[in-house]
Design an enzyme around this catalytic site. Structure first.
Site, PDB file in Angstrom:
ATOM      1  N   HIS A 115       4.126   1.795  -9.371  1.00 46.62           N
ATOM      2  CA  HIS A 115       3.141   1.038  -9.607  1.00 46.62           C
ATOM      3  C   HIS A 115       1.604   1.758  -9.471  1.00 46.62           C
ATOM      4  CE1 HIS A 115       3.553   0.951  -5.389  1.00 46.62           C
ATOM      5  NE2 HIS A 115       2.482   0.583  -4.837  1.00 46.62           N
ATOM      6  N   HIS A 179      -5.757   1.169   3.898  1.00 48.78           N
ATOM      7  CA  HIS A 179      -4.211   0.531   3.881  1.00 48.78           C
ATOM      8  C   HIS A 179      -3.368   1.156   4.564  1.00 48.78           C
ATOM      9  CE1 HIS A 179      -3.675   2.533   0.037  1.00 48.78           C
ATOM     10  NE2 HIS A 179      -2.370   2.174   0.253  1.00 48.78           N
TER      11      HIS A 179
END
Length: 310
Positions: A115, A179
């Site tokens: 992704h 993140h």
């Protein structure tokens, strides 16, 4: 010739973990704006600098950089699976040009992209399909990582090739910002996970579902302030975004691997892809920030930046 660049965060949790509707609407609007920028630029081919999430590159043979000559999307987190349309001769020409510039880079005829490459390509294809693409892997997840200086050198070498190219070339940076994804590390992995980190191999359906479901669960836990992962860091993201928008691609040169991990999370290292993409534009690019917000449900500092060369 280079027609511009788009740098953007990706998050595999976006389509399942619902965030505040107003935040989602602003982010979606920024992606549409970037897609309109792509449409107006009318690229013939896109070059995307992307990170892997231990899906296509493993410690059995781990280059810092790799150009995909033939590549397949694995279709994780709802992205489309299948072969990418890579112009083989042009991808080889790019790799040879980068090597000739003094930057060592590998090539692959069996690249697997996840992704990290597929999601931004799909988002940005809303108005102008980015079918012809050359993927460039930048190791951002499996230490030791390439230095920021070498990432800039890679970007500059790709930019020199793109500027001479007869095609209209769009440069994409996919990754970050802050993140802390639940990615295993060699130093702490149990024996079976360590073996997979080295040997690789495709996950079966049950393994893929378990891995993705665990990530979705972390997003929900983060929104409830119950996750053990490091939350997105808006202050660090703002510092990085402001520097990149101002043309300062050396902003993290003095930062150690550990310090970036401690404040930007394990995924903060993906900002390397943005630096490579912007370095491709040359030293005097003009950048516009379209969006930034830390989205707990997506466990990511979500940013979108578009830029054009001087």
């Amino acid at each position: 010739m280079i027609v511009g660049s788009v740098c953007l965060s990706h998050s595999p949790l976006k389509d399942r973990n619902r965030a505040d509707p107003a935040v989602e609407a602003r982010f979606d609007a920024s992606v549409r704006q970037a897609a309109e920028f792509v449409e107006a630029a009318g690229p013939d081919v896109a070059v995307i600098f992307y990170p892997d999430h231990v899906n296509g590159f493993f410690y059995g043979m781990l280059p810092p950089f790799c150009v995909g000559i033939e590549a397949t999307s694995i279709g994780d987190y709802g992205t489309a699976a299948g072969a990418l349309e890579i112009p083989e001769e042009r991808a080889l020409d790019l790799a040879e040009s980068v090597l000739g510039s003094g930057v060592d880079i590998a090539i692959s005829y069996s690249m697997k992209v996840d992704h990290g490459a597929a999601q931004p390509l799909e988002w940005l294809s809303e108005r102008h399909p980015l079918a012809r693409v050359i993927p460039i892997f930048v190791n951002c997840a499996a230490p030791p990582l390439p230095t920021f200086q070498r990432v800039r050198a890679l970007g500059a070498a790709v930019g020199a090739w793109a500027e001479r190219a007869p095609e209209r070339v769009l440069i994409i940076g996919s990754g970050g910002l802050s993140h802390d994804p639940p990615v295993p590390a060699m130093a702490t992995a149990p024996a079976d996970v360590r073996s997979r980190l080295i040997a690789g191999g495709s996950l079966n359906h049950a393994q893929r579902y378990q891995r993705q479901n665990r990530a979705h669960g972390e997003g929900s836990a983060m929104a409830r302030k119950q996750s053990s992962l490091l939350p997105a860091n808006p202050d660090w993201d703002r510092m990085v975004l402001d520097a990149l928008a101002a043309g300062d691609l050396a902003v993290l040169d003095a930062a150690s691997h550990a310090s970036i991990t401690s404040v930007g999370g394990r995924g903060g290292h993906e900002v390397r892809t943005w630096m490579a993409a912007l370095a491709a534009l040359g030293p005097d690019y003009a950048a516009t920030e379209l969006f930034y917000e830390a989205v707990d449900e997506w466990i990511t500092g979500m940013g979108v930046l578009q830029a054009v060369p001087a």
